[in-house]
Scaffold this motif. Structure first.
Motif, PDB file in Angstrom:
ATOM      1  N   LEU A  63      -7.217  -5.092  -0.952  1.00  0.00           N
ATOM      2  CA  LEU A  63      -6.339  -4.053  -0.393  1.00  0.00           C
ATOM      3  C   LEU A  63      -5.806  -4.429   0.989  1.00  0.00           C
ATOM      4  O   LEU A  63      -4.646  -4.187   1.301  1.00  0.00           O
ATOM      5  CB  LEU A  63      -7.102  -2.730  -0.292  1.00  0.00           C
ATOM      6  CG  LEU A  63      -7.106  -1.876  -1.559  1.00  0.00           C
ATOM      7  CD1 LEU A  63      -8.137  -0.768  -1.424  1.00  0.00           C
ATOM      8  CD2 LEU A  63      -5.718  -1.303  -1.823  1.00  0.00           C
ATOM      9  N   LEU A 112      -2.562   3.781  -5.591  1.00  0.00           N
ATOM     10  CA  LEU A 112      -2.919   3.382  -4.237  1.00  0.00           C
ATOM     11  C   LEU A 112      -2.040   2.229  -3.752  1.00  0.00           C
ATOM     12  O   LEU A 112      -1.861   2.036  -2.553  1.00  0.00           O
ATOM     13  CB  LEU A 112      -4.404   2.978  -4.179  1.00  0.00           C
ATOM     14  CG  LEU A 112      -5.339   4.182  -4.333  1.00  0.00           C
ATOM     15  CD1 LEU A 112      -6.775   3.730  -4.501  1.00  0.00           C
ATOM     16  CD2 LEU A 112      -5.208   5.101  -3.118  1.00  0.00           C
ATOM     17  N   LEU A 153       0.829  -1.197   0.000  1.00  0.00           N
ATOM     18  CA  LEU A 153       0.000   0.000   0.000  1.00  0.00           C
ATOM     19  C   LEU A 153       0.868   1.253   0.000  1.00  0.00           C
ATOM     20  O   LEU A 153       1.940   1.275   0.600  1.00  0.00           O
ATOM     21  CB  LEU A 153      -0.872  -0.005   1.248  1.00  0.00           C
ATOM     22  CG  LEU A 153      -1.775  -1.223   1.357  1.00  0.00           C
ATOM     23  CD1 LEU A 153      -2.148  -1.455   2.798  1.00  0.00           C
ATOM     24  CD2 LEU A 153      -2.987  -1.022   0.482  1.00  0.00           C
ATOM     25  N   GLU A 206      -0.391   4.105   1.219  1.00  0.00           N
ATOM     26  CA  GLU A 206      -0.910   4.984   2.272  1.00  0.00           C
ATOM     27  C   GLU A 206      -1.477   4.111   3.384  1.00  0.00           C
ATOM     28  O   GLU A 206      -1.978   3.023   3.104  1.00  0.00           O
ATOM     29  CB  GLU A 206      -2.020   5.855   1.659  1.00  0.00           C
ATOM     30  CG  GLU A 206      -2.548   6.935   2.556  1.00  0.00           C
ATOM     31  CD  GLU A 206      -1.625   8.137   2.675  1.00  0.00           C
ATOM     32  OE1 GLU A 206      -0.781   8.134   3.600  1.00  0.00           O
ATOM     33  OE2 GLU A 206      -1.762   9.072   1.860  1.00  0.00           O
ATOM     34  N   LEU A 207      -1.455   4.568   4.598  1.00  0.00           N
ATOM     35  CA  LEU A 207      -2.098   3.837   5.677  1.00  0.00           C
ATOM     36  C   LEU A 207      -3.609   4.049   5.623  1.00  0.00           C
ATOM     37  O   LEU A 207      -4.087   5.075   5.153  1.00  0.00           O
ATOM     38  CB  LEU A 207      -1.553   4.309   7.030  1.00  0.00           C
ATOM     39  CG  LEU A 207      -0.087   3.950   7.294  1.00  0.00           C
ATOM     40  CD1 LEU A 207       0.363   4.529   8.630  1.00  0.00           C
ATOM     41  CD2 LEU A 207       0.133   2.448   7.279  1.00  0.00           C
ATOM     42  N   CYS A 208      -4.348   3.112   6.157  1.00  0.00           N
ATOM     43  CA  CYS A 208      -5.820   3.118   6.184  1.00  0.00           C
ATOM     44  C   CYS A 208      -6.407   2.966   4.779  1.00  0.00           C
ATOM     45  O   CYS A 208      -5.750   3.204   3.783  1.00  0.00           O
ATOM     46  CB  CYS A 208      -6.394   4.388   6.834  1.00  0.00           C
ATOM     47  SG  CYS A 208      -6.114   4.412   8.609  1.00  0.00           S
ATOM     48  N   GLU A 209      -7.665   2.583   4.754  1.00  0.00           N
ATOM     49  CA  GLU A 209      -8.364   2.425   3.483  1.00  0.00           C
ATOM     50  C   GLU A 209      -8.297   3.725   2.688  1.00  0.00           C
ATOM     51  O   GLU A 209      -8.408   4.806   3.268  1.00  0.00           O
ATOM     52  CB  GLU A 209      -9.841   2.071   3.735  1.00  0.00           C
ATOM     53  CG  GLU A 209     -10.026   0.685   4.304  1.00  0.00           C
ATOM     54  CD  GLU A 209     -11.492   0.325   4.489  1.00  0.00           C
ATOM     55  OE1 GLU A 209     -12.361   1.178   4.236  1.00  0.00           O
ATOM     56  OE2 GLU A 209     -11.770  -0.817   4.905  1.00  0.00           O
ATOM     57  N   PRO A 210      -8.132   3.614   1.375  1.00  0.00           N
ATOM     58  CA  PRO A 210      -8.156   4.836   0.563  1.00  0.00           C
ATOM     59  C   PRO A 210      -9.588   5.338   0.419  1.00  0.00           C
ATOM     60  O   PRO A 210     -10.539   4.595   0.608  1.00  0.00           O
ATOM     61  CB  PRO A 210      -7.632   4.366  -0.795  1.00  0.00           C
ATOM     62  CG  PRO A 210      -7.959   2.913  -0.840  1.00  0.00           C
ATOM     63  CD  PRO A 210      -7.922   2.407   0.579  1.00  0.00           C
ATOM     64  N   GLN A 211      -9.706   6.630   0.086  1.00  0.00           N
ATOM     65  CA  GLN A 211     -11.048   7.144  -0.171  1.00  0.00           C
ATOM     66  C   GLN A 211     -11.385   6.871  -1.618  1.00  0.00           C
ATOM     67  O   GLN A 211     -10.991   7.601  -2.535  1.00  0.00           O
ATOM     68  CB  GLN A 211     -11.139   8.644   0.130  1.00  0.00           C
ATOM     69  CG  GLN A 211     -12.609   9.059   0.176  1.00  0.00           C
ATOM     70  CD  GLN A 211     -12.802  10.539   0.219  1.00  0.00           C
ATOM     71  OE1 GLN A 211     -11.881  11.297   0.474  1.00  0.00           O
ATOM     72  NE2 GLN A 211     -14.032  10.973  -0.036  1.00  0.00           N
TER      73      GLN A 211
END
Lengths: 427, 427, 427
Positions: free
Chosen positions: B387, B422, B354, B356-361
């Motif tokens: 993901l 992403l 990934l 980025e941390l956390c789910e993407p928007q």
């Protein structure tokens, strides 16, 4: 017929009448008889008061006489008739008392009304008698007389040890206990079997491993032995077995080491699986004998147990019904065969490495039939399956498990391949 | 209809009549036809007497003529009618002999009376004939004449190799054998399928891996090839397959590598599970072809095998009944699809991380429906499941297993997320 | 009767009418009520436009009025009657339109004709109304008027955080979301339960762990919170729970962390297994709330979820039927007991080490009955089973699993052995 089972059974018969406890002359007498069979065994005495981890060697107990007289003066319970009549480690008493007072010192089993239960009180000074519940129910009110002439004073705890040296310093550890009076499966079957197993081990040619065999009183004996020898044992013992309850002729039982999957566990399970049927596999939670100490955290010896019917799992357990009729020469013989196979398997349990990459050309060495057919294909497959796991990591019992064959079917294959310089022993 | 299955079947037909063995002109003729299809393939000759680990390249064998005359002078068995009539590597013979003498050199199968068995004797100099059991039973006493005109002398062992380079140096290894005379499933299905698979691989755009494909005689060929290339193979091969018995139209079979769970095993099982039904999973103990060498301890290549009906598991195996009627264009086509999917899966089997941390928007990137309902929730979950396992450690086939979806359903998702920056490929 | 369940239910009742969303005054009002119960909680405001990983805090949304007038001017849908009538984050509108135009902005559930569905559109500017399908089917052609007076402009996102300090810096993390309007199981049961759980935690004497408890809007709230606190959380959080759907009185559900077998997972499963029956164990693939963020690769917090009926698994989910009748004081009380036991178990989950090798002599410490019988043997076994796993590696919940007993049955045993200096805490 002179089988090992018969010989072992005779030894049980000889040892049966002796009044053993965790200390005392009965224990000494027992070990003296075993020393007659195994002259190189060494007898040790550990003085009362010796500290052993959290424990202390107790006073030595000897019992001369013990009986109960009923109100009419009849001797209704007499130690001379059965060692189990007296609670182990009872102190001396010579007293008249009412039935209700007496009852507080009597032990019997309502569920097995003809059995005398086996009761001890090693670490709290008291006294008591054990008797069949059927007899107890007949007792009438009145004045009873109890008489116990025992001796509880500083002395020593006796145990025996036999070291049979092999080519390497690594040791196989066999432990058995010898502290129960007049009971057969638990416990004379264990020391008797070990005696004959030791004779077998002494005769193994080119013995690979050293064998350390101890005859101890249960619990205090193993704790004492560990307190004196733990560093040595942790360094040298590669597999160990607590041998008990090997005399009846029912199914076999396996009780694992705490960590499981040690060499002892692997070989025990493999031998049982290929030699006998209907094995009962217990959990380590079901432990109850000296493997408790050997597997303690920090002790961590690779000790498991192979039994016939496990202690606590037969009705006769710890009663006068666990007598010479409960065990049999056949039962002992079967256990002997299992333990003999276990020892043989451990002796042969080498780790092999291939001398060459890829399958060898068996044909040019006469290991492969000259004409290839469907049938010869199958025969050669067995040897090939062994070879393909000779990776320098798996040991023979692990290969046998992979190949789904008894380990003893691989001995000749392995030796043939060594002769042909196709494999070598790495461990 | 011009399907891959039909094309592959035609190649089997063309190769069928040639008398192949582990050396000789039949093998050369076979490889020449394959080279016509794959012009960049290289043909190698390894001289007789060359040492290969425990083995030696044998003399080259060529057979000109072979027959048996019955007492009346009738030619009752003739190599010209079926290559299987002569035991492979038979030496020359020209002799009259009684039926009982002859019988010691005859091979037949009582269980399959109409089949000519396939028998060889590569490494022991002898001679023999194979015939249907029904025919053998008709033979009458009398003087027979046997005649074999063969040539067993120093020459060479022939094999072919095709290296199709990709973007990276890591290799996918495909091995097939070409040494059996006139049998279809075992063995012409393998080299024919590989020929058309190589054509497919040559056309893969932006090919990621290099592909090393070899056509060898069984056993001696793989051992020879390993003895020459083992260091290279151990360094570069990430997955390999021994391709054989892929022509019949029955269930699929999977035979694991010795260690199991290599990239080859993971992808093979995944593709089989999601593409076909009723897979038969074998144990490594059931191995029987060149995977024996590739998986040998110390060789340790990640090679498994995907087949239709496995060698040894069909009645026609190693007899004249394993003929062109036993295989079919449909059977070959199915195997081609499985292997093509395996290659496609390996090519796409990246490890993602990934950005980025956390789910993407997803919404702001048009990856998420603007209105949230129960149904859109489910759709987005699929992408989210992918993901959440892009941890830089799991590869795509492992993620597909976690997410319980075919790997090919994740290609578009992965590529879409890469386009959106992403995720990124880390391996 | 004043049970925790009744108290918690009353709090749900009080919070039910408020129109919450992921921002806005309804959310503030909700958190103010919770602060009344937990005065030490801190309320934070994060401005619209703040970047949080891939996300941005959205504009703040407040809704004043919203209704639909039918062609006759009757108010057929009115936000004042049910918060769910308006799609969350609807922009202002004041317009006349035909039924077919209107239908493009209406949401209803054919399968549950009496339910108003819960629909939101946080990140795409649109508007819409939700209504029962039965009502929708009655609508006749004609000109309708829609009116929404909402306010979507820069403001802030509100959340609350409570840190209850314990003796050590390591934290137990409890997260619940507070963004759903007028729904009971999903979602008022979560924050209400956590409120009463926090009261319990505040009263734990000699509290070992610190507790970090957050009340956030779902998804954007957890992403925002992680973006601000991730380093701290990764360093200190040893176990965490996403608390939601804890109000109905059906079976319990367990949803694991992504990696599984964290302290949170071990304790949650252990408590559920020993306290309740019929647990439904979900896969991490079934996740759907803030544990998605907490378990994201790179975030990797040990967060799992214990629920009653999981979100998405009950018909009433995300509709007006998930009302105060769907949850109950009993349901909340059961969930409270489970979470209380989980916290108690974690507080007591020490790792112990023995002070001495071999079993201790329980007798001399009064921990062993003076007379040994079959029955006392069994009692002492329980203590012995605990002791034999005090290896300085297994923690108490792991020992409880080994010993097959609820962890709470071991508290007294552990404490007694500590008093007797037989074991010590190592972690």
């Amino acid at each position: 017929m002179k089988t090992i089972g018969n010989e072992t059974y005779k030894l049980c018969e000889e040892l049966f009448p002796i009044n053993r406890s965790i200390t005392g002359d009965g224990l000494r007498e027992t070990l003296a008889i075993i020393k007659r069979e195994l002259p190189r065994i060494k007898i040790h005495e550990i003085p009362s008061g010796t500290k052993c981890f959290d424990w202390t060697i107790p006073k030595e107990w000897n019992l001369r006489e013990a009986y109960i007289l009923d109100p009419e003066g009849n001797k209704i319970v007499d130690f001379k008739e059965n060692n189990l009549h007296v609670v182990g480690y009872s102190v001396s008493i010579d007293k008249s008392l009412s039935l209700s007072e007496l009852n507080r010192h009597l032990y019997s089993l309502a569920k097995f009304p003809d059995a005398i239960p086996y009761i001890t009180s090693y670490y709290g000074e008291t006294w008591g008698f054990c008797l069949p519940h059927s007899q107890r129910e007949q007792l009438k009110d009145g004045k009873y007389k109890v008489y116990i002439d025992s001796n509880l004073k500083d002395g020593s705890l006796t145990y025996a040890e036999l070291l049979i040296k092999g080519k390497c310093e690594q040791e196989i550890f066999l432990s058995t206990y010898v502290c129960h009076p007049s009971m057969a499966n638990d416990n004379l079957s264990g020391p008797s079997l070990i005696t004959y197993l030791a004779k077998y081990i002494q005769k193994i040619k080119n013995r690979r491993y050293s064998y350390r065999i101890i005859f101890i009183p249960e619990t205090i004996g193993s704790i004492m032995y560990l307190s004196k020898n733990i560093e040595h044992l942790k360094k040298y013992v590669v597999a160990g077995f607590n041998v008990t309850c090997v005399g009846d002729n029912n199914n076999y039982s396996y009780l694992p080491s705490r960590k499981g999957k040690t060499l002892a566990d692997k070989v025990a399970l493999h031998v049982l699986k290929h030699l006998v049927h209907n094995i009962k596999e217990y959990s380590f939670l079901d432990r109850g004998s000296d493997e408790r100490q050997y597997n303690y955290p920090g002790v961590d010896l690779p000790v498991c147990s192979v039994m016939r019917t496990k202690y606590g799992e037969f009705d006769e357990y710890h009663t006068s019904l666990d007598n010479l009729a409960y065990i049999s020469p056949d039962g002992l013989n079967g256990s002997y065969e299992v333990y003999r196979k276990i020892i043989e398997s451990i002796e042969n349990n080498y780790t092999y490495m291939l001398n060459e990459l890829c399958e060898p050309q068996l044909g040019k060495r006469g290991l492969y039939p000259t004409v290839s057919t469907k049938k010869t294909h199958a025969i050669v497959n067995n040897m090939m399956n062994f070879l393909v796991y000779c990776d320098g990591k798996l040991d023979l019992v692990e290969i046998a498990e992979k190949v789904k064959t008894p380990i003893w079917d691989l001995y000749d294959i392995a030796n043939g391949l060594i002769s042909n310089k196709l494999i070598k022993i790495v461990n």
